[in-house]
Design a protein around this motif. Structure first.
Motif, mmCIF file in Angstrom:
data_model
loop_
_atom_site.group_PDB
_atom_site.id
_atom_site.type_symbol
_atom_site.label_atom_id
_atom_site.label_comp_id
_atom_site.label_asym_id
_atom_site.label_seq_id
_atom_site.Cartn_x
_atom_site.Cartn_y
_atom_site.Cartn_z
ATOM 1 N N VAL A 41 -8.271 -13.099 6.001
ATOM 2 C CA VAL A 41 -8.596 -12.353 7.217
ATOM 3 C C VAL A 41 -9.993 -11.766 7.046
ATOM 4 C CG1 VAL A 41 -7.925 -10.479 8.758
ATOM 5 C CG2 VAL A 41 -6.170 -11.807 7.588
ATOM 6 N N SER A 42 -10.892 -12.065 7.975
ATOM 7 C CA SER A 42 -12.279 -11.616 7.870
ATOM 8 C C SER A 42 -12.382 -10.113 8.051
ATOM 9 C CB SER A 42 -13.148 -12.312 8.917
ATOM 10 O OG SER A 42 -13.109 -13.711 8.761
ATOM 11 N N GLU A 43 -13.192 -9.488 7.214
ATOM 12 C CA GLU A 43 -13.408 -8.044 7.285
ATOM 13 C C GLU A 43 -14.003 -7.668 8.633
ATOM 14 O OE1 GLU A 43 -13.055 -4.267 5.789
ATOM 15 O OE2 GLU A 43 -12.600 -6.087 4.635
ATOM 16 N N GLY A 44 -13.353 -6.741 9.336
ATOM 17 C CA GLY A 44 -13.853 -6.270 10.621
ATOM 18 C C GLY A 44 -13.649 -7.222 11.769
ATOM 19 N N GLY A 45 -12.951 -8.334 11.536
ATOM 20 C CA GLY A 45 -12.719 -9.313 12.593
ATOM 21 C C GLY A 45 -11.601 -8.906 13.526
ATOM 22 N N ALA A 46 -11.396 -9.727 14.566
ATOM 23 C CA ALA A 46 -10.382 -9.427 15.573
ATOM 24 C C ALA A 46 -8.986 -9.372 14.967
ATOM 25 C CB ALA A 46 -10.437 -10.474 16.682
ATOM 26 N N ALA A 47 -8.680 -10.316 14.072
ATOM 27 C CA ALA A 47 -7.339 -10.366 13.481
ATOM 28 C C ALA A 47 -7.067 -9.146 12.610
ATOM 29 C CB ALA A 47 -7.179 -11.649 12.670
ATOM 30 N N MET A 48 -8.039 -8.769 11.772
ATOM 31 C CA MET A 48 -7.854 -7.603 10.905
ATOM 32 C C MET A 48 -7.646 -6.337 11.726
ATOM 33 S SD MET A 48 -10.293 -6.079 7.874
ATOM 34 C CE MET A 48 -9.656 -7.220 6.628
ATOM 35 N N ALA B 170 -6.338 -6.081 14.578
ATOM 36 C CA ALA B 170 -5.007 -6.115 15.201
ATOM 37 C C ALA B 170 -3.879 -5.943 14.194
ATOM 38 C CB ALA B 170 -4.826 -7.426 15.954
ATOM 39 N N GLY B 171 -4.185 -6.037 12.890
ATOM 40 C CA GLY B 171 -3.167 -5.851 11.871
ATOM 41 C C GLY B 171 -2.631 -7.123 11.255
ATOM 42 N N VAL B 172 -3.282 -8.258 11.523
ATOM 43 C CA VAL B 172 -2.857 -9.534 10.933
ATOM 44 C C VAL B 172 -3.202 -9.539 9.442
ATOM 45 C CG1 VAL B 172 -3.143 -12.043 11.002
ATOM 46 C CG2 VAL B 172 -3.181 -10.723 13.134
ATOM 47 N N LYS B 173 -2.309 -10.108 8.622
ATOM 48 C CA LYS B 173 -2.494 -10.117 7.169
ATOM 49 C C LYS B 173 -2.348 -11.530 6.610
ATOM 50 C CE LYS B 173 -0.664 -5.422 6.514
ATOM 51 N NZ LYS B 173 0.373 -4.610 5.830
ATOM 52 N N PRO B 174 -2.922 -11.786 5.410
ATOM 53 C CA PRO B 174 -2.696 -13.077 4.759
ATOM 54 C C PRO B 174 -1.209 -13.344 4.578
ATOM 55 C CG PRO B 174 -4.468 -11.899 3.668
ATOM 56 C CD PRO B 174 -3.861 -10.929 4.655
ATOM 57 N N ASN B 175 -0.833 -14.615 4.676
ATOM 58 C CA ASN B 175 0.552 -15.105 4.578
ATOM 59 C C ASN B 175 1.358 -14.890 5.858
ATOM 60 O OD1 ASN B 175 0.286 -16.125 1.950
ATOM 61 N ND2 ASN B 175 0.713 -14.110 1.071
ATOM 62 N N ASP B 176 0.755 -14.256 6.872
ATOM 63 C CA ASP B 176 1.407 -14.252 8.184
ATOM 64 C C ASP B 176 1.411 -15.674 8.729
ATOM 65 O OD1 ASP B 176 1.817 -11.540 8.152
ATOM 66 O OD2 ASP B 176 0.162 -11.039 9.508
ATOM 67 N N VAL B 177 2.456 -16.033 9.467
ATOM 68 C CA VAL B 177 2.543 -17.361 10.079
ATOM 69 C C VAL B 177 2.496 -17.205 11.592
ATOM 70 C CG1 VAL B 177 3.871 -19.485 10.325
ATOM 71 C CG2 VAL B 177 3.901 -18.240 8.149
ATOM 72 N N VAL C 148 -13.364 -16.059 18.662
ATOM 73 C CA VAL C 148 -13.099 -16.197 17.233
ATOM 74 C C VAL C 148 -12.034 -15.177 16.839
ATOM 75 C CG1 VAL C 148 -14.087 -15.984 14.925
ATOM 76 C CG2 VAL C 148 -15.428 -17.015 16.753
ATOM 77 N N LEU C 149 -11.011 -15.656 16.128
ATOM 78 C CA LEU C 149 -9.938 -14.774 15.688
ATOM 79 C C LEU C 149 -10.277 -14.084 14.372
ATOM 80 C CD1 LEU C 149 -7.133 -13.708 16.357
ATOM 81 C CD2 LEU C 149 -6.144 -15.751 15.308
ATOM 82 N N GLY C 150 -11.072 -14.744 13.552
ATOM 83 C CA GLY C 150 -11.473 -14.134 12.290
ATOM 84 C C GLY C 150 -10.483 -14.373 11.160
#
Length: 371
Positions: free
Chosen positions: A197-204, A206-213, A167-169
Protein backbone atom coordinates in the motif's frame (compact mmCIF):
# COMPACT_ATOMS: atom_id res chain seq x y z
CA UNK A 1 -11.66 6.56 -32.61
CA UNK A 2 -8.75 4.31 -33.55
CA UNK A 3 -5.79 2.51 -31.98
CA UNK A 4 -2.75 4.41 -30.79
CA UNK A 5 -0.48 1.91 -32.56
CA UNK A 6 -2.20 2.71 -35.88
CA UNK A 7 -1.21 6.40 -35.82
CA UNK A 8 1.91 6.31 -33.64
CA UNK A 9 4.90 7.84 -35.40
CA UNK A 10 2.86 9.01 -38.41
CA UNK A 11 3.82 12.34 -39.97
CA UNK A 12 0.49 12.64 -41.79
CA UNK A 13 -2.92 11.04 -41.28
CA UNK A 14 -5.49 10.52 -44.02
CA UNK A 15 -9.01 9.16 -43.49
CA UNK A 16 -10.91 7.56 -46.39
CA UNK A 17 -14.68 7.16 -46.04
CA UNK A 18 -16.88 4.50 -47.63
CA UNK A 19 -17.86 6.92 -50.41
CA UNK A 20 -14.14 7.40 -51.19
CA UNK A 21 -13.96 10.94 -49.80
CA UNK A 22 -10.56 11.53 -48.21
CA UNK A 23 -9.62 13.95 -45.45
CA UNK A 24 -6.50 14.90 -43.60
CA UNK A 25 -6.88 14.13 -39.89
CA UNK A 26 -5.48 15.78 -36.79
CA UNK A 27 -4.76 14.05 -33.49
CA UNK A 28 -6.88 15.23 -30.56
CA UNK A 29 -5.20 12.93 -28.06
CA UNK A 30 -3.65 9.51 -27.56
CA UNK A 31 -3.52 7.02 -24.69
CA UNK A 32 -0.80 4.38 -25.11
CA UNK A 33 -1.91 2.74 -21.84
CA UNK A 34 -5.16 1.53 -23.44
CA UNK A 35 -3.85 1.73 -27.05
CA UNK A 36 -6.56 4.22 -28.01
CA UNK A 37 -6.42 7.47 -29.98
CA UNK A 38 -8.88 10.19 -30.92
CA UNK A 39 -8.50 11.88 -34.30
CA UNK A 40 -10.58 14.53 -36.06
CA UNK A 41 -11.55 15.35 -39.65
CA UNK A 42 -13.40 18.42 -40.94
CA UNK A 43 -16.34 16.93 -42.87
CA UNK A 44 -20.12 17.15 -43.25
CA UNK A 45 -22.87 14.51 -43.36
CA UNK A 46 -21.01 11.91 -41.32
CA UNK A 47 -22.90 8.95 -39.92
CA UNK A 48 -22.42 8.36 -36.20
CA UNK A 49 -22.41 4.78 -34.99
CA UNK A 50 -24.67 4.20 -31.95
CA UNK A 51 -22.73 3.33 -28.80
CA UNK A 52 -23.63 0.01 -27.19
CA UNK A 53 -22.85 -1.36 -23.76
CA UNK A 54 -20.03 -3.87 -23.52
CA UNK A 55 -21.22 -4.59 -19.97
CA UNK A 56 -24.38 -6.18 -21.37
CA UNK A 57 -22.47 -8.32 -23.85
CA UNK A 58 -22.82 -12.07 -23.22
CA UNK A 59 -20.34 -14.84 -23.91
CA UNK A 60 -21.69 -16.72 -26.94
CA UNK A 61 -23.36 -13.62 -28.40
CA UNK A 62 -22.83 -12.96 -32.12
CA UNK A 63 -20.70 -9.98 -33.13
CA UNK A 64 -19.35 -8.47 -36.36
CA UNK A 65 -15.84 -7.10 -36.88
CA UNK A 66 -15.35 -4.34 -39.46
CA UNK A 67 -12.01 -3.28 -40.91
CA UNK A 68 -9.62 -3.24 -43.86
CA UNK A 69 -7.55 -6.44 -43.56
CA UNK A 70 -4.73 -6.68 -46.10
CA UNK A 71 -6.17 -3.57 -47.81
CA UNK A 72 -9.59 -5.12 -48.50
CA UNK A 73 -11.78 -2.08 -47.81
CA UNK A 74 -14.73 -2.39 -45.41
CA UNK A 75 -14.52 -6.11 -44.77
CA UNK A 76 -17.04 -7.58 -42.32
CA UNK A 77 -16.45 -10.87 -40.48
CA UNK A 78 -18.71 -12.62 -37.99
CA UNK A 79 -18.06 -14.56 -34.83
CA UNK A 80 -19.14 -14.99 -31.23
CA UNK A 81 -17.87 -13.54 -28.00
CA UNK A 82 -15.48 -16.17 -26.70
CA UNK A 83 -14.60 -14.48 -23.39
CA UNK A 84 -14.65 -11.13 -21.59
CA UNK A 85 -12.10 -9.33 -19.40
CA UNK A 86 -9.23 -11.10 -21.12
CA UNK A 87 -5.61 -10.02 -20.65
CA UNK A 88 -3.08 -11.24 -23.20
CA UNK A 89 0.15 -9.70 -21.88
CA UNK A 90 1.62 -7.84 -18.93
CA UNK A 91 3.01 -5.11 -21.17
CA UNK A 92 3.10 -3.90 -24.76
CA UNK A 93 6.50 -2.74 -26.04
CA UNK A 94 7.66 -2.10 -22.49
CA UNK A 95 4.67 0.04 -21.56
CA UNK A 96 2.29 -0.31 -18.68
CA UNK A 97 -1.07 -1.29 -20.22
CA UNK A 98 -4.70 -1.65 -19.25
CA UNK A 99 -6.12 -4.78 -20.84
CA UNK A 100 -9.63 -6.12 -20.37
CA UNK A 101 -10.37 -7.33 -23.87
CA UNK A 102 -13.46 -8.80 -25.46
CA UNK A 103 -12.21 -12.04 -27.04
CA UNK A 104 -13.99 -13.18 -30.19
CA UNK A 105 -13.49 -15.74 -32.94
CA UNK A 106 -14.37 -13.23 -35.68
CA UNK A 107 -11.56 -13.26 -38.23
CA UNK A 108 -9.32 -10.21 -37.62
CA UNK A 109 -6.06 -9.61 -39.49
CA UNK A 110 -3.50 -6.82 -39.98
CA UNK A 111 -5.52 -3.84 -41.19
CA UNK A 112 -8.45 -4.48 -38.83
CA UNK A 113 -6.87 -2.48 -36.00
CA UNK A 114 -8.99 0.49 -34.97
CA UNK A 115 -12.08 -0.97 -36.66
CA UNK A 116 -15.48 -1.44 -35.08
CA UNK A 117 -16.73 -4.51 -33.25
CA UNK A 118 -20.53 -4.32 -33.28
CA UNK A 119 -23.42 -6.37 -31.94
CA UNK A 120 -26.33 -7.52 -34.10
CA UNK A 121 -28.11 -4.20 -33.45
CA UNK A 122 -25.24 -2.41 -35.18
CA UNK A 123 -24.10 -0.83 -31.91
CA UNK A 124 -20.41 -0.31 -31.22
CA UNK A 125 -19.31 -2.56 -28.38
CA UNK A 126 -15.54 -2.60 -28.95
CA UNK A 127 -12.53 -1.43 -30.98
CA UNK A 128 -10.64 -4.26 -32.70
CA UNK A 129 -7.05 -4.03 -31.54
CA UNK A 130 -5.11 -7.30 -31.39
CA UNK A 131 -4.85 -10.92 -32.45
CA UNK A 132 -3.10 -13.85 -30.82
CA UNK A 133 -1.05 -15.62 -33.44
CA UNK A 134 2.32 -17.24 -33.97
CA UNK A 135 2.34 -16.24 -37.64
CA UNK A 136 1.09 -12.64 -37.45
CA UNK A 137 -2.20 -13.54 -39.16
CA UNK A 138 -5.54 -14.69 -37.76
CA UNK A 139 -5.39 -17.99 -35.88
CA UNK A 140 -8.77 -18.07 -34.19
CA UNK A 141 -8.37 -15.47 -31.47
CA UNK A 142 -9.02 -11.74 -31.77
CA UNK A 143 -9.39 -9.05 -29.15
CA UNK A 144 -11.25 -5.75 -28.87
CA UNK A 145 -11.18 -2.92 -26.34
CA UNK A 146 -14.66 -2.74 -24.74
CA UNK A 147 -16.76 0.43 -24.90
CA UNK A 148 -16.68 0.59 -21.10
CA UNK A 149 -13.05 1.70 -21.49
CA UNK A 150 -13.40 3.46 -24.86
CA UNK A 151 -16.08 5.92 -23.67
CA UNK A 152 -14.08 7.06 -20.63
CA UNK A 153 -10.83 7.49 -22.57
CA UNK A 154 -12.45 9.31 -25.51
CA UNK A 155 -14.40 11.65 -23.23
CA UNK A 156 -11.23 12.62 -21.35
CA UNK A 157 -9.15 13.07 -24.51
CA UNK A 158 -11.80 15.32 -26.04
CA UNK A 159 -12.27 17.40 -22.88
CA UNK A 160 -8.76 17.54 -21.41
CA UNK A 161 -6.36 16.27 -24.08
CA UNK A 162 -5.17 13.51 -21.74
CA UNK A 163 -6.81 10.75 -19.68
CA UNK A 164 -7.76 11.56 -16.09
CA UNK A 165 -6.71 8.19 -14.69
CA UNK A 166 -7.60 7.18 -11.14
CA UNK A 167 -4.96 5.50 -8.97
CA UNK A 168 -5.74 3.37 -5.93
CA UNK A 169 -2.18 3.30 -4.64
CA UNK A 170 -1.51 -0.43 -4.29
CA UNK A 171 0.52 -3.20 -5.84
CA UNK A 172 -1.36 -6.48 -6.19
CA UNK A 173 -1.51 -10.00 -7.57
CA UNK A 174 -4.33 -12.19 -8.77
CA UNK A 175 -5.38 -14.69 -6.15
CA UNK A 176 -4.26 -18.21 -7.10
CA UNK A 177 -4.41 -21.57 -5.32
CA UNK A 178 -0.70 -21.19 -4.56
CA UNK A 179 -1.19 -17.78 -2.94
CA UNK A 180 -4.24 -19.02 -1.01
CA UNK A 181 -2.11 -21.84 0.42
CA UNK A 182 0.85 -19.53 1.09
CA UNK A 183 -1.24 -16.89 2.88
CA UNK A 184 -3.56 -19.34 4.63
CA UNK A 185 -6.71 -17.71 3.24
CA UNK A 186 -10.01 -19.48 3.88
CA UNK A 187 -13.44 -19.31 2.29
CA UNK A 188 -12.17 -17.33 -0.69
CA UNK A 189 -11.29 -18.53 -4.21
CA UNK A 190 -10.52 -15.47 -6.33
CA UNK A 191 -9.99 -11.73 -6.27
CA UNK A 192 -7.05 -9.32 -6.05
CA UNK A 193 -4.66 -9.66 -3.11
CA UNK A 194 -2.99 -6.43 -1.99
CA UNK A 195 0.81 -6.75 -1.84
CA UNK A 196 1.84 -3.22 -0.86
CA UNK A 197 0.00 0.00 0.00
CA UNK A 198 1.57 3.29 -1.11
CA UNK A 199 2.32 5.80 1.63
CA UNK A 200 -0.27 8.58 1.58
CA UNK A 201 -2.20 6.98 -1.28
CA UNK A 202 -5.95 6.59 -1.64
CA UNK A 203 -5.97 3.00 -0.37
CA UNK A 204 -3.89 3.75 2.74
CA UNK A 205 -6.10 6.72 3.62
CA UNK A 206 -9.17 4.48 3.38
CA UNK A 207 -7.61 1.85 5.66
CA UNK A 208 -6.66 -0.83 3.12
CA UNK A 209 -3.79 -3.08 4.29
CA UNK A 210 -1.43 -5.65 2.73
CA UNK A 211 -2.98 -9.14 2.41
CA UNK A 212 -6.47 -7.66 2.01
CA UNK A 213 -8.33 -9.34 -0.87
CA UNK A 214 -10.42 -7.04 -3.06
CA UNK A 215 -13.43 -8.97 -4.33
CA UNK A 216 -15.63 -6.13 -5.66
CA UNK A 217 -15.54 -2.47 -6.72
CA UNK A 218 -18.81 -0.54 -6.45
CA UNK A 219 -20.66 -3.84 -6.19
CA UNK A 220 -19.11 -5.38 -9.33
CA UNK A 221 -17.35 -8.65 -8.59
CA UNK A 222 -13.60 -8.77 -9.25
CA UNK A 223 -12.20 -12.17 -10.23
CA UNK A 224 -8.95 -11.21 -11.96
CA UNK A 225 -6.53 -8.40 -12.82
CA UNK A 226 -8.30 -7.51 -16.09
CA UNK A 227 -11.64 -6.97 -14.35
CA UNK A 228 -9.97 -4.94 -11.61
CA UNK A 229 -8.20 -2.67 -14.13
CA UNK A 230 -11.36 -2.26 -16.21
CA UNK A 231 -13.45 -1.15 -13.23
CA UNK A 232 -10.75 1.23 -12.05
CA UNK A 233 -10.30 2.67 -15.56
CA UNK A 234 -13.93 3.88 -15.55
CA UNK A 235 -13.24 6.19 -12.62
CA UNK A 236 -11.51 9.56 -12.34
CA UNK A 237 -9.43 11.23 -9.63
CA UNK A 238 -11.80 12.59 -7.00
CA UNK A 239 -14.39 9.87 -7.56
CA UNK A 240 -15.45 7.84 -4.55
CA UNK A 241 -15.47 4.06 -4.81
CA UNK A 242 -16.65 1.31 -2.50
CA UNK A 243 -14.21 -1.59 -2.13
CA UNK A 244 -15.45 -4.93 -0.87
CA UNK A 245 -12.54 -6.56 0.92
CA UNK A 246 -12.00 -9.88 2.65
CA UNK A 247 -9.72 -9.52 5.69
CA UNK A 248 -9.05 -12.30 8.19
CA UNK A 249 -11.99 -14.29 6.83
CA UNK A 250 -14.57 -11.51 7.19
CA UNK A 251 -15.98 -9.22 4.51
CA UNK A 252 -15.78 -5.45 4.93
CA UNK A 253 -16.56 -2.39 2.83
CA UNK A 254 -14.13 0.53 2.49
CA UNK A 255 -15.00 3.89 0.96
CA UNK A 256 -12.04 5.35 -0.91
CA UNK A 257 -11.51 8.70 -2.66
CA UNK A 258 -9.35 8.02 -5.70
CA UNK A 259 -6.33 10.17 -6.60
CA UNK A 260 -4.24 10.74 -9.74
CA UNK A 261 -0.66 9.52 -10.15
CA UNK A 262 0.54 12.82 -8.69
CA UNK A 263 -1.32 12.15 -5.43
CA UNK A 264 -4.06 14.75 -5.88
CA UNK A 265 -7.54 15.09 -7.36
CA UNK A 266 -6.80 18.05 -9.63
CA UNK A 267 -7.19 17.92 -13.40
CA UNK A 268 -4.03 16.72 -15.15
CA UNK A 269 -3.18 18.87 -18.17
CA UNK A 270 -2.01 17.40 -21.46
CA UNK A 271 1.80 17.54 -21.58
CA UNK A 272 3.39 20.12 -23.88
CA UNK A 273 6.99 20.14 -24.96
CA UNK A 274 7.18 23.88 -24.17
CA UNK A 275 7.70 22.89 -20.52
CA UNK A 276 11.26 21.91 -21.47
CA UNK A 277 12.04 25.58 -22.01
CA UNK A 278 13.99 25.08 -25.21
CA UNK A 279 13.77 25.32 -28.97
CA UNK A 280 15.33 22.75 -31.30
CA UNK A 281 16.77 22.72 -34.81
CA UNK A 282 18.14 20.16 -37.24
CA UNK A 283 21.90 19.81 -37.51
CA UNK A 284 23.65 20.10 -40.87
CA UNK A 285 25.22 16.87 -42.16
CA UNK A 286 28.69 18.38 -42.38
CA UNK A 287 28.55 19.46 -38.75
CA UNK A 288 27.45 15.97 -37.71
CA UNK A 289 30.36 14.45 -39.65
CA UNK A 290 32.82 16.88 -38.07
CA UNK A 291 31.63 15.87 -34.60
CA UNK A 292 31.49 12.18 -35.56
CA UNK A 293 27.78 11.92 -34.85
CA UNK A 294 25.36 9.74 -36.79
CA UNK A 295 22.43 11.99 -35.92
CA UNK A 296 21.53 14.82 -33.60
CA UNK A 297 19.26 17.75 -32.74
CA UNK A 298 20.65 21.10 -31.66
CA UNK A 299 19.27 23.19 -28.79
CA UNK A 300 18.90 26.44 -30.70
CA UNK A 301 17.61 28.42 -27.73
CA UNK A 302 17.09 27.94 -23.99
CA UNK A 303 14.03 29.92 -23.00
CA UNK A 304 12.52 31.08 -19.71
CA UNK A 305 12.88 29.03 -16.56
CA UNK A 306 12.25 25.57 -18.02
CA UNK A 307 13.54 22.07 -17.37
CA UNK A 308 16.56 22.36 -19.65
CA UNK A 309 17.84 25.47 -17.87
CA UNK A 310 17.46 23.77 -14.48
CA UNK A 311 19.39 20.74 -15.76
CA UNK A 312 22.25 22.96 -16.94
CA UNK A 313 21.83 22.48 -20.68
CA UNK A 314 23.10 25.47 -22.66
CA UNK A 315 22.31 26.85 -26.08
CA UNK A 316 24.18 25.11 -28.90
CA UNK A 317 24.22 21.67 -27.25
CA UNK A 318 23.64 18.86 -29.78
CA UNK A 319 21.49 16.02 -28.45
CA UNK A 320 22.45 12.64 -29.87
CA UNK A 321 20.44 10.30 -27.60
CA UNK A 322 17.51 10.51 -25.20
CA UNK A 323 16.87 7.53 -22.93
CA UNK A 324 19.17 5.44 -25.15
CA UNK A 325 17.14 6.32 -28.24
CA UNK A 326 18.76 8.15 -31.14
CA UNK A 327 17.21 11.49 -32.16
CA UNK A 328 17.52 13.12 -35.56
CA UNK A 329 14.79 15.78 -35.65
CA UNK A 330 12.93 18.17 -33.30
CA UNK A 331 9.89 15.93 -33.77
CA UNK A 332 11.81 13.03 -32.22
CA UNK A 333 12.36 15.07 -29.05
CA UNK A 334 8.65 15.88 -28.87
CA UNK A 335 7.60 12.26 -29.40
CA UNK A 336 9.92 11.01 -26.65
CA UNK A 337 8.71 13.74 -24.30
CA UNK A 338 5.05 12.91 -24.99
CA UNK A 339 5.67 9.19 -24.44
CA UNK A 340 7.33 9.86 -21.07
CA UNK A 341 4.61 12.24 -19.89
CA UNK A 342 1.80 9.93 -21.02
CA UNK A 343 3.29 7.06 -19.04
CA UNK A 344 1.60 6.16 -15.74
CA UNK A 345 4.94 5.40 -14.11
CA UNK A 346 5.69 8.43 -11.91
CA UNK A 347 9.23 7.22 -11.15
CA UNK A 348 10.35 7.12 -14.80
CA UNK A 349 9.49 10.71 -15.75
CA UNK A 350 13.04 11.69 -16.63
CA UNK A 351 15.05 12.35 -19.79
CA UNK A 352 18.59 10.97 -19.77
CA UNK A 353 20.26 13.05 -22.47
CA UNK A 354 23.68 12.56 -24.03
CA UNK A 355 25.32 14.73 -26.62
CA UNK A 356 28.12 17.11 -27.46
CA UNK A 357 28.76 20.85 -27.61
CA UNK A 358 30.12 22.36 -30.87
CA UNK A 359 33.57 22.45 -29.22
CA UNK A 360 33.51 18.64 -29.09
CA UNK A 361 32.91 18.43 -25.34
CA UNK A 362 30.69 15.46 -24.50
CA UNK A 363 28.07 15.92 -21.77
CA UNK A 364 25.33 13.92 -20.09
CA UNK A 365 22.25 15.39 -18.43
CA UNK A 366 19.29 14.11 -16.46
CA UNK A 367 16.18 16.27 -17.00
CA UNK A 368 13.56 15.65 -14.30
CA UNK A 369 10.04 15.89 -15.74
CA UNK A 370 8.10 15.00 -12.57
CA UNK A 371 6.06 17.74 -10.89
Amino acid sequence: VTNNHVIEGAERLEVTLNDNRTYDATVIGTDPTTDLALIKIEADSLHVIPMGSSDNLLVGEWVLAVGNPFGFTSTVTAGIVSAKARSISDSRQGRMTIESYIQTDAAVNPGNSGGALVNLKGELIGINTAIYSQTGNYAGYSFAIPTSIVVKVMTDLKKYGTVQRAVLGITFRELTPEIIKEKGFKNINDGIVVEEVSEGGAAMTAGVKPNDVIVAINGTAIHNKAQFMEQLSRLSPGDKASLTIVRDGSTRNFDVTLLNNQGSTRIVKAPTVEALGAKFAKVADDKLRALRLRSGVQVSEVTGDGRFKHAGIREGFIISDINNGRVSSPEDVEKIYDAIMNSDDTYDKVMFISGVYPTGKKMYYAVDLAD
